[in-house]
Scaffold this active site. Sequence first.
Site, mmCIF file in Angstrom:
data_model
loop_
_atom_site.group_PDB
_atom_site.id
_atom_site.type_symbol
_atom_site.label_atom_id
_atom_site.label_comp_id
_atom_site.label_asym_id
_atom_site.label_seq_id
_atom_site.Cartn_x
_atom_site.Cartn_y
_atom_site.Cartn_z
ATOM 1 N N ARG A 1 -22.138 -14.084 -2.508
ATOM 2 C CA ARG A 1 -22.142 -15.256 -1.616
ATOM 3 C C ARG A 1 -21.276 -14.985 -0.401
ATOM 4 O O ARG A 1 -20.335 -14.189 -0.455
ATOM 5 C CB ARG A 1 -21.617 -16.484 -2.362
ATOM 6 N N HIS B 1 -25.220 -12.313 -7.259
ATOM 7 C CA HIS B 1 -25.311 -13.037 -5.982
ATOM 8 C C HIS B 1 -24.014 -12.828 -5.209
ATOM 9 O O HIS B 1 -22.963 -13.318 -5.610
ATOM 10 C CB HIS B 1 -25.536 -14.524 -6.291
ATOM 11 N N HIS C 1 -32.992 -20.328 -12.789
ATOM 12 C CA HIS C 1 -31.985 -21.348 -12.496
ATOM 13 C C HIS C 1 -31.962 -22.420 -13.574
ATOM 14 O O HIS C 1 -32.959 -23.089 -13.814
ATOM 15 C CB HIS C 1 -32.154 -22.015 -11.124
ATOM 16 N N THR D 1 -26.884 -22.774 -6.276
ATOM 17 C CA THR D 1 -27.994 -22.788 -5.324
ATOM 18 C C THR D 1 -28.896 -23.990 -5.579
ATOM 19 O O THR D 1 -29.645 -24.019 -6.549
ATOM 20 C CB THR D 1 -28.799 -21.467 -5.442
ATOM 21 N N ASN E 1 -28.043 -12.394 -15.052
ATOM 22 C CA ASN E 1 -27.177 -12.653 -13.897
ATOM 23 C C ASN E 1 -25.725 -12.728 -14.391
ATOM 24 O O ASN E 1 -25.398 -13.565 -15.239
ATOM 25 C CB ASN E 1 -27.624 -13.978 -13.256
ATOM 26 N N GLU F 1 -39.532 -16.144 -6.493
ATOM 27 C CA GLU F 1 -38.854 -16.642 -7.688
ATOM 28 C C GLU F 1 -38.862 -18.166 -7.594
ATOM 29 O O GLU F 1 -38.325 -18.735 -6.642
ATOM 30 C CB GLU F 1 -37.426 -16.098 -7.787
ATOM 31 N N HIS G 1 -21.060 -15.187 -13.306
ATOM 32 C CA HIS G 1 -19.995 -16.041 -13.838
ATOM 33 C C HIS G 1 -18.956 -15.300 -14.677
ATOM 34 O O HIS G 1 -17.937 -15.880 -15.053
ATOM 35 C CB HIS G 1 -20.594 -17.272 -14.513
ATOM 36 N N ARG H 1 -17.127 -16.337 -3.672
ATOM 37 C CA ARG H 1 -16.452 -17.156 -4.697
ATOM 38 C C ARG H 1 -16.517 -16.524 -6.079
ATOM 39 O O ARG H 1 -15.706 -16.814 -6.928
ATOM 40 C CB ARG H 1 -17.013 -18.567 -4.725
ATOM 41 N N GLU I 1 -28.974 -10.974 -5.020
ATOM 42 C CA GLU I 1 -29.274 -12.272 -4.409
ATOM 43 C C GLU I 1 -28.406 -12.419 -3.172
ATOM 44 O O GLU I 1 -27.193 -12.161 -3.220
ATOM 45 C CB GLU I 1 -28.962 -13.407 -5.381
HETATM 46 N N1 PXP Z 1 -32.134 -17.060 -9.794
HETATM 47 C C1 PXP Z 1 -31.523 -17.331 -8.616
HETATM 48 C C2 PXP Z 1 -32.232 -16.997 -7.354
HETATM 49 C C3 PXP Z 1 -30.218 -17.878 -8.593
HETATM 50 O O1 PXP Z 1 -29.628 -18.161 -7.410
HETATM 51 C C4 PXP Z 1 -29.549 -18.112 -9.807
HETATM 52 C C5 PXP Z 1 -28.154 -18.640 -9.796
HETATM 53 O O2 PXP Z 1 -27.311 -17.716 -9.192
HETATM 54 C C6 PXP Z 1 -30.233 -17.792 -10.999
HETATM 55 C C7 PXP Z 1 -31.518 -17.292 -10.963
HETATM 56 C C8 PXP Z 1 -29.577 -17.978 -12.334
HETATM 57 O O3 PXP Z 1 -29.315 -19.331 -12.564
HETATM 58 P P1 PXP Z 1 -28.394 -19.740 -13.791
HETATM 59 O O4 PXP Z 1 -27.069 -19.119 -13.562
HETATM 60 O O5 PXP Z 1 -28.384 -21.219 -13.721
HETATM 61 O O6 PXP Z 1 -29.066 -19.203 -15.023
#
Ligand code: PXP
Length: 254
Positions: A46, A44, A198, A105, A8, A155, A11, A50, A74
Amino acid sequence: MTLRLGVNIDHVATIRNARGASYPEPVRAAELALAAGADGITAHLREDRRHISDGDIDQLSELCRKRGRPLNLEMAVTDEMVAIALRHRPHAACLVPERREEVTTEGGLDVVRGHNAVKAATSALRAAGSRVSLFIDADAEQIRASAEAGAQVVELHTGAYCDAARAGEAERAATILERLRAGAAQAHDLGLEVHAGHGIDYATVTPIAAIPQLAELNIGHFLIGEAIFVGLPEAMRRMRQLMNAARAAAEQAA
Ligand code: PXP
């Protein structure tokens, strides 16, 4: 079954947006992650934009299409997001809950209460060729409702487990881990593919990766943070090593 690693890259956009600059570019991180063996890219979009922007999704869609690798979009269950997903037709669409005031989330999608909206979004996305995943807590009713809504994947939200484990709350962590294990088994028995994500870092990945029904982990914040110090390929290599070792140990013990 080898456990896939979805990276992901949200960030990277957070850092870019902190300065309102054009860099660092999420698409560049995605390209690097794919070159380093990521099984897919997750982003994601949003409602408040952001981090990831609409332009990022255009670029990520094009990159993943060119490389023949999966993009996991996402998204909240809103008309706007469904319309965007239908335009891009990503390999996978992961429906997540979204609250404006949250930092990230928090908690899974309530598929039981939002059944009609989730089912309608799921069928529209599936008709466009996307694999639909629902981001839920490992709760028996939510898992059953996810199957009934027509999702192919769930998930499981690992955030509460990771928070408890990192806080040294061993008993709470063990209880949540047991729930994740039971949820993964239930979802698998219902014919759903099971992912998890997550809050996962090097310290929490092992017991999660050992859950035999899991097919994919989606990891973002920790990998992007670690990439600042060691680079994304090295951070991914170490995470993959821990995932594979956990899976091999679990298979041997079974
Ligand atoms: N899976 C989902 C559905 C999420 O919303 C997120 C966060 O955007 C992640 C995985 C990844 O989480 P993290 O950034 O904490 O590794």
